[in-house]
Design a protein around this motif. Structure first.
Motif, short mmCIF file in Angstrom:
data_model
loop_
_atom_site.label_atom_id
_atom_site.label_comp_id
_atom_site.label_asym_id
_atom_site.label_seq_id
_atom_site.Cartn_x
_atom_site.Cartn_y
_atom_site.Cartn_z
N ALA A 170 -21.23 -0.58 -14.64
CA ALA A 170 -22.57 -0.22 -15.12
C ALA A 170 -22.85 1.22 -14.71
N SER A 171 -23.24 2.01 -15.69
CA SER A 171 -23.40 3.45 -15.52
C SER A 171 -24.35 3.80 -14.38
N TYR A 172 -25.37 2.97 -14.15
CA TYR A 172 -26.35 3.32 -13.12
C TYR A 172 -25.84 3.10 -11.70
N TYR A 173 -24.62 2.57 -11.54
CA TYR A 173 -24.07 2.38 -10.20
C TYR A 173 -23.67 3.71 -9.54
N TRP A 174 -23.47 4.75 -10.34
CA TRP A 174 -23.12 6.05 -9.72
C TRP A 174 -24.22 7.08 -9.92
N LYS A 175 -25.46 6.61 -9.87
CA LYS A 175 -26.59 7.54 -10.01
C LYS A 175 -26.61 8.57 -8.88
N GLY A 176 -26.06 8.22 -7.71
CA GLY A 176 -26.02 9.16 -6.59
C GLY A 176 -25.07 10.32 -6.85
N LYS A 177 -24.04 10.08 -7.65
CA LYS A 177 -23.07 11.13 -7.98
C LYS A 177 -23.51 11.94 -9.18
N ASP A 178 -24.09 11.26 -10.16
CA ASP A 178 -24.46 11.94 -11.39
C ASP A 178 -25.60 11.17 -12.05
N ALA A 208 -23.20 13.27 -21.59
CA ALA A 208 -23.38 13.10 -20.15
C ALA A 208 -22.04 12.91 -19.42
N TYR A 209 -21.09 12.25 -20.09
CA TYR A 209 -19.80 11.96 -19.44
C TYR A 209 -18.76 13.05 -19.65
#
Lengths: 354, 354
Positions: free
Chosen positions: A93-101, A135-136
């Protein structure tokens, strides 16, 4: 910029831009890493079904080995492993790396955001898929819808929440933008890998958590510890993501690229429907089989505060980040348009037919 | 019987039962007949997109020529042409041949029936797809979901409907089970090919009609003649159907069978999302661009009479027809289960977020 990305990366056009002349007879062996454990239906079924379809449609020329989290031991490292090339694909799930990006966050779901059909319409007809590629792009990773949970439940609490005060100081597992909202309301917010959720709640590492919905939650046993089950506000249409390493994708011949794209797309839709069935089935037995679960809706005071915090955070986070602003503005505009139709069609119909 | 059919005909298992050892290198040229004209988006896009995906995924080994209704001149003869082998495939709506075989009717949609996600869950997890194969077995035709319109609008009327009396004697184009309901309420009911709808309304052959929803209706111009536009009750999730001649299917090698099955499935879901976007876009401009359209909801007296007539007809039509009864009972039970979850999830969420 958006238009160029769009032309290169979407649908059949994607192929034209990235395909090589690799021989059609060659066999490709790929690896996919998921955030999920090996039996976590329906999440794990999406990449497994995708891989099966690809193998059958390609007559074995593209084989994708799906590694569950117990294999690679890095539930939240999916983006890094696909970006670095250790894996050709990921499912998470994309929101799992909100801390990175943080720019990748909104492609999963947003509090008070779009429902599943609205969001799929945004992805495929409202510019969402193009924005996700944009975004990616810096990660040299392609990203595609990977399965929707539908509207999620608001989570499990040990005690009834009667006021904002009752929320303050609670330690809660809640990812994504909803986590930011809860932090603003005074909770201590964290994310925890699916396999450790029950133990964390049992041991008091967290006081509350949201996971998905009745289809997935009840088998986890959360209700034994935290029986207050709240209706949803925070994840109206959680879309998982397939990630594909761009270099790996470029090496595939055109027909295998199209097979892969199609299999990802259909397995994403299929997971939405599978989870709808699982939730409907679990919900229909909740009163008889789990009489101690207490179904609740957050009081108006709490909902109003969540909405206010969400609105403020949307402005705050987008400040000085034009790409995030572009994504959030696009979602907001599409939701406004689509919600009017949702109201006239499904909502009005359901109102008379409950 | 159901279990055997299920094992043979669903998903990957379908292939095991019907595949031959035909050479993988051979090229297959198929023909598909549709009910739709060559520009009727999004209906015509579903078979066109499906054929394009099949050609790309198979690297040209399976080519499907899509013939629109202006080519074969038999908009409502799709089942006959696929059954007879003039065409390998068809794309139409199952309820169009209710006069020939009423058992195929419920697979399109039913008045006061399931919404799109509920119905897809029924097809893929609630036994619906197996029942559809069972109903089509006597025709030696396979049938698959072919694209959903979502919730349809209740139709266009020249005058406001204030009572049951206002409906009586009207000549209306309305297909499917809803047509049976309207006939019971005293209307003269007919079906008319899409290309002749506007002229029929203009010339007074019919006084009223329902077609689909704002995305498709407004470009047809019905509002110029019949400006009262009613919200829906009768087709909450109209699913079109792909039909496949069983002999043609058996001749395909396994990989091409899987490519065809996958392309049909994804193009069906895609049409649902495409029409959602078209309807949302059209609806958002309806007030500004078409101020003379009068949006109405049928009065309670009329809705109650429709529900009553529907309930009576369900009993009446199923009498002495065990297969139809099996299908209707299966739909009713699944709807009851799924609707509770729809209420707790999307409905409650939308209620607070309109």
């Amino acid at each position: 910029m958006l238009k160029t990305t769009s032309k290169l990366l979407v649908g059949a056009a994607l192929i034209a831009g990235l395909a090589t002349t690799a021989s059609a007879a060659k066999t490709y062996k790929w690896k996919l890493a998921t955030t999920w454990g090996p039996t976590l239906s329906p999440f794990i079924d999406a990449p497994n079904n995708m891989a099966k379809m690809v193998e059958e449609m390609s007559d074995g020329r593209l084989q994708i080995r799906v590694d569950a989290s117990n294999k690679h031991k890095s539930a939240f490292g999916i983006l890094d492993m696909v970006k670095g090339g250790q894996y050709d694909m990921g499912h998470s799930a994309s929101y799992y790396w909100k801390g990175k990006d943080i720019n990748t966050l909104p492609f999963t779901t947003m509090p008070f955001g779009m429902t599943a059909p609205e969001q799929y319409a945004w992805f495929y007809h409202g510019g969402g898929l193009e924005l996700m590629q944009k975004a990616y792009k810096k990660h040299k990773v392609l990203s595609f819808p990977g399965g929707n949970t539908g509207n999620q439940m608001g989570g499990w609490f040990r005690k009834e929440i009667n006021s904002l005060e009752d929320l303050k100081g609670l330690k809660m597992r809640i990812p994504g933008f909803a986590g930011e909202v809860m932090a603003k309301l005074g909770l201590t917010v964290t994310n925890i890998a699916p396999g450790e959720l029950y133990t964390s709640l049992e041991r008091g590492t967290i006081d509350a958590l949201e996971w998905v919905g009745p289809g997935m939650d009840i088998t986890m046993g959360f209700h034994k510890i935290a029986p207050y089950y709240y209706t949803g506000w925070h994840e109206p249409a959680t879309e998982l993501q397939f990630l594909v390493n761009e270099r790996s994708f470029k090496k595939l011949p055109k027909d295998l690229q199209q097979i892969l794209l199609t299999a990802m797309k259909v397995s994403a839709y299929d997971m939405y429907i599978q989870n709808y069935d699982m939730s409907a089935t679990a919900w229909s037995k909740i009163e008889s089989d789990y009489p101690n679960i207490k179904i609740k809706t957050f009081p108006k005071e709490v909902m109003d505060a969540m909405k206010k915090a969400n609105d403020e955070l949307l402005v705050e986070k987008a400040e000085g980040n034009p790409l995030l602003k572009e994504v959030l503005d696009s979602q907001k505009a599409y939701q406004k348009k689509a919600r009017k139709w949702t109201e006239m069609s499904d909502y009005l119909y359901l109102k008379d037919n409950l």
